[in-house]
Design an enzyme around this catalytic site. Structure first.
Site, PDB file in Angstrom:
ATOM      1  N   THR A 176      39.800  22.642  47.582  1.00 48.49           N
ATOM      2  CA  THR A 176      38.915  22.166  48.645  1.00 48.49           C
ATOM      3  C   THR A 176      38.169  20.901  48.261  1.00 48.49           C
ATOM      4  O   THR A 176      37.947  20.018  49.093  1.00 48.49           O
ATOM      5  CB  THR A 176      37.907  23.276  49.021  1.00 48.49           C
ATOM      6  OG1 THR A 176      38.633  24.401  49.541  1.00 48.49           O
ATOM      7  CG2 THR A 176      36.918  22.804  50.064  1.00 48.49           C
TER       8      THR A 176
ATOM      9  N   SER B 132      45.047  26.845  44.528  1.00 48.75           N
ATOM     10  CA  SER B 132      44.684  27.792  43.476  1.00 48.75           C
ATOM     11  C   SER B 132      45.387  29.134  43.637  1.00 48.75           C
ATOM     12  O   SER B 132      45.601  29.847  42.653  1.00 48.75           O
ATOM     13  CB  SER B 132      43.168  27.983  43.420  1.00 48.75           C
ATOM     14  OG  SER B 132      42.679  28.546  44.616  1.00 48.75           O
TER      15      SER B 132
ATOM     16  N   THR C 216      38.848  27.285  44.658  1.00 50.23           N
ATOM     17  CA  THR C 216      37.939  28.355  44.241  1.00 50.23           C
ATOM     18  C   THR C 216      38.536  29.757  44.319  1.00 50.23           C
ATOM     19  O   THR C 216      37.982  30.693  43.754  1.00 50.23           O
ATOM     20  CB  THR C 216      36.654  28.325  45.088  1.00 50.23           C
ATOM     21  OG1 THR C 216      36.998  28.541  46.466  1.00 50.23           O
ATOM     22  CG2 THR C 216      35.920  27.004  44.935  1.00 50.23           C
ATOM     23  N   ASP C 217      39.660  29.912  45.022  1.00 53.79           N
ATOM     24  CA  ASP C 217      40.166  31.267  45.261  1.00 53.79           C
ATOM     25  C   ASP C 217      40.426  32.042  43.978  1.00 53.79           C
ATOM     26  O   ASP C 217      40.151  33.246  43.902  1.00 53.79           O
ATOM     27  CB  ASP C 217      41.450  31.216  46.092  1.00 53.79           C
ATOM     28  CG  ASP C 217      41.190  30.908  47.559  1.00 53.79           C
ATOM     29  OD1 ASP C 217      40.017  30.970  47.979  1.00 53.79           O
ATOM     30  OD2 ASP C 217      42.152  30.602  48.287  1.00 53.79           O
TER      31      ASP C 217
END
Length: 327
Positions: A11, A56, A88-89
């Site tokens: 992101t 990710s 971030t996942d």
């Protein structure tokens, strides 16, 4: 030399759709740093390495371990620390994997963003600035892999992504952050113990399978057996302090005779207990049947540790010792 910056995508680097809307345009490291004017006032150079853009969700152990190798070369060449930007996942998992094998005192700092640069109030520039300050700070030495978000410094061992959209998505439920970035300075308030583990054999990593099953109400033993069928190890995310339906106890005991089965809690914080409850399916009963206590490690990190250990050739006693250290 200054700080080595490795960009993986996510992101933080999403710059909107390309013409026609068929793909997302990616910002590279130069674009990201240009959006943070205060970086130029830190008085250090940023050595930028743009890695292949990988969502990710698509990252693998091999991706992460290759990145660790590249970052290690940067430190050996004189970098004061490393910053990695990614989606971030899976950041909490990649951070823990990196922490387990990172060999240097210089910090390995991961960050990202919850709001992309096309939205009002993107958090990526502030997170990148805070991460760079943390990576360059002597206070961060010896702490291994860190996650810096929202001006908080988290230890990789404890950090979790606890919200799907909030800019304060990252937290460490069991400990809280170990430090903060305050007025441009990294302030480390406590130093957690670190326990590195063996590096996996590259030829074994891709063939080492570790399953994870989250126990649910009225669970089905056939599903657990199916998950375990092609696995070399298994992580069980049990109820509360480490309980499962009694109907699963015999199966888990049988599985524990042929491979490591690690017992964790699905709650998101708190420890698996050892000897408080004794009924069939309780933590004490499951340990009597051979399950390994995961302690404070959440199921996702327990799976990473178990796969890394097995791919490194660890025997059962070494696995038990590793979970005693990390959990």
């Amino acid at each position: 030399m200054g700080v080595a910056l490795f960009t993986l995508g996510g992101t933080i680097s999403m710059a909107g759709r390309t013409h026609g809307g068929e793909s997302v345009r990616r910002l590279n490291g130069a674009d990201l740093t240009a959006a943070v004017p205060d970086l130029a006032r830190l008085g250090m150079t940023l050595d930028i390495h743009d890695i292949d853009a990988v969502p990710s969700a698509n990252l693998t152990f091999t991706h992460v371990l290759d990145l660790v190798d590249c970052a290690s070369h940067a430190v050996k060449a004189g970098a004061r620390g490393v910053v990695v930007t990614q989606g971030t996942d899976t950041l909490e998992e990649t951070a823990f994997l990196a922490d387990l094998v990172w060999p240097h005192t210089e910090p390995f700092v991961l960050t990202g963003a919850m709001r992309n640069p096309t939205l009002a109030g993107p958090d990526g520039p502030a997170n990148l600035l805070a991460a760079t300050r943390t990576a360059a700070s002597p206070a961060s030495h010896g702490l291994g892999a860190l996650v810096v978000f929202n001006d908080e410094i988290h230890a990789a061992r404890w950090v979790r992504k606890t919200h799907s959209t909030s800019t304060a998505a990252f937290a460490s439920p069991n400990t809280g952050p170990i430090g903060h970035v305050i007025e441009g300075h990294a302030r480390v308030l406590t130093t957690p113990a670190r326990h590195r583990t063996s590096y996996p054999r590259p030829e074994a990593l891709d063939t080492t399978r570790v399953g994870l099953h989250t126990v649910t109400l009225d669970d089905d033993a056939d599903i657990v057996a199916a998950v375990a069928e092609k696995s070399h190890g298994l992580v069980i995310a049990g109820f509360g302090v480490g309980h499962v339906p009694s109907e699963l106890a015999d199966l888990l005991g049988t599985l524990a005779e042929r491979m490591p089965v690690v017992l964790t809690s699905r709650t998101g914080s708190g420890s698996v207990l050892r000897h408080t409850y004794g009924s069939v399916g309780s933590e004490a009963d499951l340990q009597r049947r051979g399950l390994i206590n995961g302690g404070l490690l959440d199921p996702y990190k327990a799976r990473i540790l178990l796969r890394l250990m097995l791919a490194g050739g660890a025997d059962r006693e070494a696995v038990i010792a590793a979970f005693a250290d990390h959990g």
